[in-house]
Design a protein around this motif. Structure first.
Motif, PDB file in Angstrom:
ATOM      1  N   ALA A   5       0.830  -1.205   0.000  1.00 44.91           N
ATOM      2  CA  ALA A   5       0.000   0.000   0.000  1.00 44.91           C
ATOM      3  C   ALA A   5       0.865   1.256   0.000  1.00 44.91           C
ATOM      4  O   ALA A   5       1.956   1.282   0.578  1.00 44.91           O
ATOM      5  CB  ALA A   5      -0.911   0.001   1.225  1.00 44.91           C
ATOM      6  N   GLY A   7      -0.493   4.086   1.201  1.00 45.56           N
ATOM      7  CA  GLY A   7      -1.014   4.885   2.308  1.00 45.56           C
ATOM      8  C   GLY A   7      -1.995   5.943   1.856  1.00 45.56           C
ATOM      9  O   GLY A   7      -2.571   6.650   2.678  1.00 45.56           O
ATOM     10  N   PRO A   9      -5.451   6.088   0.191  1.00 42.50           N
ATOM     11  CA  PRO A   9      -6.519   5.135  -0.136  1.00 42.50           C
ATOM     12  C   PRO A   9      -7.011   5.206  -1.571  1.00 42.50           C
ATOM     13  O   PRO A   9      -7.179   4.166  -2.222  1.00 42.50           O
ATOM     14  CB  PRO A   9      -7.625   5.493   0.865  1.00 42.50           C
ATOM     15  CG  PRO A   9      -6.887   6.055   2.046  1.00 42.50           C
ATOM     16  CD  PRO A   9      -5.740   6.814   1.454  1.00 42.50           C
ATOM     17  N   VAL A  10      -7.231   6.416  -2.091  1.00 42.28           N
ATOM     18  CA  VAL A  10      -7.753   6.519  -3.454  1.00 42.28           C
ATOM     19  C   VAL A  10      -6.766   5.941  -4.453  1.00 42.28           C
ATOM     20  O   VAL A  10      -7.160   5.267  -5.422  1.00 42.28           O
ATOM     21  CB  VAL A  10      -8.095   7.983  -3.807  1.00 42.28           C
ATOM     22  CG1 VAL A  10      -6.864   8.871  -3.759  1.00 42.28           C
ATOM     23  CG2 VAL A  10      -8.720   8.068  -5.203  1.00 42.28           C
ATOM     24  N   ASP A  12      -4.425   3.592  -3.796  1.00 44.94           N
ATOM     25  CA  ASP A  12      -4.368   2.139  -3.607  1.00 44.94           C
ATOM     26  C   ASP A  12      -5.561   1.446  -4.258  1.00 44.94           C
ATOM     27  O   ASP A  12      -5.421   0.355  -4.833  1.00 44.94           O
ATOM     28  CB  ASP A  12      -4.297   1.801  -2.116  1.00 44.94           C
ATOM     29  CG  ASP A  12      -2.952   2.198  -1.509  1.00 44.94           C
ATOM     30  OD1 ASP A  12      -1.953   2.225  -2.252  1.00 44.94           O
ATOM     31  OD2 ASP A  12      -2.913   2.481  -0.297  1.00 44.94           O
ATOM     32  N   ARG A  13      -6.742   2.064  -4.196  1.00 45.53           N
ATOM     33  CA  ARG A  13      -7.909   1.470  -4.857  1.00 45.53           C
ATOM     34  C   ARG A  13      -7.709   1.425  -6.363  1.00 45.53           C
ATOM     35  O   ARG A  13      -8.006   0.417  -7.022  1.00 45.53           O
ATOM     36  CB  ARG A  13      -9.175   2.266  -4.514  1.00 45.53           C
ATOM     37  CG  ARG A  13      -9.690   2.050  -3.107  1.00 45.53           C
ATOM     38  CD  ARG A  13     -11.126   2.535  -2.971  1.00 45.53           C
ATOM     39  NE  ARG A  13     -11.245   3.959  -3.251  1.00 45.53           N
ATOM     40  CZ  ARG A  13     -11.114   4.905  -2.331  1.00 45.53           C
ATOM     41  NH1 ARG A  13     -10.830   4.594  -1.066  1.00 45.53           N
ATOM     42  NH2 ARG A  13     -11.246   6.182  -2.652  1.00 45.53           N
ATOM     43  N   THR A  41       3.308  10.816   3.383  1.00 41.08           N
ATOM     44  CA  THR A  41       2.338   9.736   3.545  1.00 41.08           C
ATOM     45  C   THR A  41       2.991   8.376   3.362  1.00 41.08           C
ATOM     46  O   THR A  41       2.703   7.432   4.105  1.00 41.08           O
ATOM     47  CB  THR A  41       1.190   9.901   2.534  1.00 41.08           C
ATOM     48  OG1 THR A  41       0.586  11.188   2.709  1.00 41.08           O
ATOM     49  CG2 THR A  41       0.120   8.840   2.728  1.00 41.08           C
ATOM     50  N   SER A 199      -6.237  13.984  -0.570  1.00 37.14           N
ATOM     51  CA  SER A 199      -7.597  13.444  -0.640  1.00 37.14           C
ATOM     52  C   SER A 199      -8.125  13.639  -2.052  1.00 37.14           C
ATOM     53  O   SER A 199      -7.537  14.344  -2.874  1.00 37.14           O
ATOM     54  CB  SER A 199      -8.511  14.148   0.371  1.00 37.14           C
ATOM     55  OG  SER A 199      -8.574  15.546   0.123  1.00 37.14           O
TER      56      SER A 199
END
Length: 207
Positions: A5, A7, A9-10, A12-13, A41, A199
């Motif tokens: 990952a 770190g 999230p967007v 990693d998705r 991050t 974000s």
């Protein structure tokens, strides 16, 4: 293939769980952008060796401590300005298994003679691969293309291109993943908000 990952999230998705273990990543960005948020991050996810070529180790440590992004406890070391390639290879020999290596920034290393720099990147990539780690070269776009930037991008497994557009009314950041060995590059850039964290920007573009 094991994914590690980032770190974010967007990201990693979009990347099906993260980056393939053993990947060498080039993060391209404008020097005036908030690209350091990505580096901060990345240090939070795993044990991290952070090599700085421009700032002092204390300056990097202070910036990490002041960051709103959780940063973990990276080991920060400044490279020798006289022999940065040799010094970098000596230091990455201690890269932890499944850890993260950050080189901030790549330009002083890219100033080397091309054959020597290509050999250095091959050794660096081999060390990262053997450790099942992730290596990140922070490569700033200064307007004058770095001497060996094309070599960095050729050898890298993944290329992140952070594009920052400034207008009279807004600052827009888009992250393009233009190269991705071991997976598919993204079909379109991801629009991000880079303030004190990373974000997704959910605002709609108006033509």
């Amino acid at each position: 293939m094991e994914r590690l990952a980032t770190g974010i999230p967007v990201l990693d998705r979009e990347l099906d769980g993260g980056l393939p273990a053993g990947s060498l990543v080039v993060l391209k960005a404008d020097p005036s952008s908030q690209s350091e948020l990505f580096l901060n991050t990345f240090t939070h996810v795993r044990e991290t060796l952070y090599l700085t070529t421009v700032r002092t180790a204390d300056a990097v440590g202070d910036a990490l401590s002041a960051s709103a992004v959780p940063t973990g406890d990276p080991r920060v070391e400044a490279l020798d300005g006289g022999e940065p390639l040799d010094d970098a290879l000596d230091r990455v020999s201690t890269l932890p298994d499944e850890g993260t290596l950050i080189v901030d920034s790549a330009e002083p290393l890219e100033d080397a003679e091309t054959g020597r720099y290509r050999s250095f990147l091959g050794d660096l990539r081999g060390t990262v691969d053997d450790a099942g780690a992730i290596g990140v070269l922070h490569a700033l776009d200064t307007g004058t293309r770095s001497r060996n930037r094309v070599v960095s991008e050729q050898v890298a497994d993944v290329v992140f291109d952070l594009r920052t557009t400034v207008s009279a009314t807004e600052i827009v950041n888009r992250l393009a993943v233009t190269k991705f060995r071991g997976g598919a590059a993204l079909e379109e850039p991801v629009k991000l908000k880079l303030t004190d964290t990373v974000s997704v920007d959910t605002s709609r573009d108006i033509a």
